[in-house]
Design an enzyme around this catalytic site. Structure first.
Site, PDB file in Angstrom:
ATOM      1  N   GLY A 103      -7.671   8.304   7.988  1.00  0.00           N
ATOM      2  CA  GLY A 103      -7.414   8.693   9.453  1.00  0.00           C
ATOM      3  C   GLY A 103      -8.654   9.106   9.816  1.00  0.00           C
ATOM      4  N   GLY A 140     -11.316   4.545   4.356  1.00  0.00           N
ATOM      5  CA  GLY A 140     -12.477   3.861   4.498  1.00  0.00           C
ATOM      6  C   GLY A 140     -13.136   4.173   5.866  1.00  0.00           C
ATOM      7  CG  ASP A 169       0.375   7.811  -3.000  1.00  0.00           C
ATOM      8  OD1 ASP A 169       0.087   8.523  -3.916  1.00  0.00           O
ATOM      9  OD2 ASP A 169       0.273   7.852  -1.852  1.00  0.00           O
ATOM     10  CG  ASP A 227      -1.906   1.019   1.386  1.00  0.00           C
ATOM     11  OD1 ASP A 227      -2.336   1.682   0.280  1.00  0.00           O
ATOM     12  OD2 ASP A 227      -2.242   1.481   2.472  1.00  0.00           O
ATOM     13  CG  HIS A 228      -0.399   4.777   0.754  1.00  0.00           C
ATOM     14  ND1 HIS A 228      -0.784   5.834  -0.328  1.00  0.00           N
ATOM     15  CD2 HIS A 228      -1.270   4.541   1.504  1.00  0.00           C
ATOM     16  CE1 HIS A 228      -2.231   6.156   0.147  1.00  0.00           C
ATOM     17  NE2 HIS A 228      -2.316   5.400   1.315  1.00  0.00           N
TER      18      HIS A 228
END
Ligand code: 13P
Length: 283
Positions: A180, A209, A105, A83-84
């Site tokens: 966040g 989310g 990203d 992720d990222h």
């Protein structure tokens, strides 16, 4: 079932209109809790290791190897995803470790630089048969020590060009979502999402989310979100259990108990999300 490829998992979700929870892990306990949740729900699941959170892991490569072992042993389909990814070397390292999806990203970059960096990652990843998630627009908020208030909503007019130039397999979008804890009530732009979906031709991802309502998730998934990223809600449920056991009896609190209570909280939160996203029973 074990480890499968990100694109394959999301194409199935897109066809049957459900969302797959993509849960961030920081340690072995979280990885195991997430896989246990998926097995109990018979749900496909994505476990993510975020480059932005490396500093909170004892050793991200060791954690990746352990998480991949759990994924290979799992009775349901699992994707282990970076992720990222911000740094090319780390993204390539994740591919070599055996990740079945990676994200580049470039959301903080100009359109042209985002295209350039995404293309570079796609070229390497596709040579190895690994799908790539890219991001267009900028999702604000807090992730690890990274914090930006800069929101750039995904411009639907640029989506086709971006996907055409980069050949990214999966696209993360900004439609008002925030990483966040939400400081004010989120207001998602569903018309924008509808328009992006009609153009993109690839599965879509919603970052940030945590904190959205059940109705928000329902609309997003109906309108074409296939992967929903969740981290803060896992942490918040673990923290609230910790508060509860401290309040119960400070003296009786032991470290093994903290580990098992917080792991159980992560598992229950993941189960809640799988039911909400409609992925339960799909694994
Ligand atoms: P939340 O922490 O807001 O759930 O976001 C997680 C995320 O988007 C990981 O990439």
């Amino acid at each position: 079932m074990a480890l499968i490829n990100l694109k394959e998992m999301l194409m199935a979700a897109d066809k049957e209109v459900y969302g797959v929870g993509a849960f961030n892990t920081l340690n072995l306990e979280m990885s195991k809790a997430i896989i246990d949740a998926a097995e109990e729900e018979r749900s496909p699941v994505i476990i993510q290791i975020a480059e932005l959170l490396f500093q909170f892991m004892p050793d991200w490569e060791v954690l990746s190897a352990a998480t991949l072992m759990l994924a290979h042993k799992a009775k349901v389909p699992v994707v282990v995803h970076l992720d990222h990814g911000m740094n090319y070397e780390n993204i390539v390292k994740a591919m070599r470790l055996g990740f079945s999806g990676v994200m580049i990203d470039g959301s903080h970059l100009s359109f042209d630089e985002n295209v350039r960096q995404t293309k570079e990652v796609v070229k390497t990843a596709h040579a190895l048969g690994i799908p790539v998630e890219a991001e267009l627009g900028t999702v604000p908020g807090e992730e690890g020590l990274y914090n930006t208030q800069n929101t750039v909503m995904t411009d639907a007019m640029l989506v086709k060009e971006f996907i055409g130039l980069t050949e990214a397999d999966v696209l993360a979008v900004c439609i008002g979502n925030v990483h966040g804890n939400y400081i004010k009530t989120p207001c998602l732009d569903f018309n924008r999402l509808r328009e992006i979906k009609s153009i993109a031709g690839v599965p879509l991802v919603l970052h940030g989310g945590s904190g959205l309502t059940d109705e928000d998730f329902g609309c997003c998934i109906k309108l074409g979100i296939n992967k929903v990223n969740i981290f803060t809600d896992l942490c918040n449920s673990a923290l609230s259990k910790l508060d509860a056991i401290y309040e119960e009896k400070r003296e009786g609190v032991s470290f093994p108990k903290i580990l098992s209570v917080t792991s159980e909280a992560v598992k229950q939160e993941a189960i809640k999300k799988m039911r909400l996203f409609g992925s339960s029973g799909k694994g």
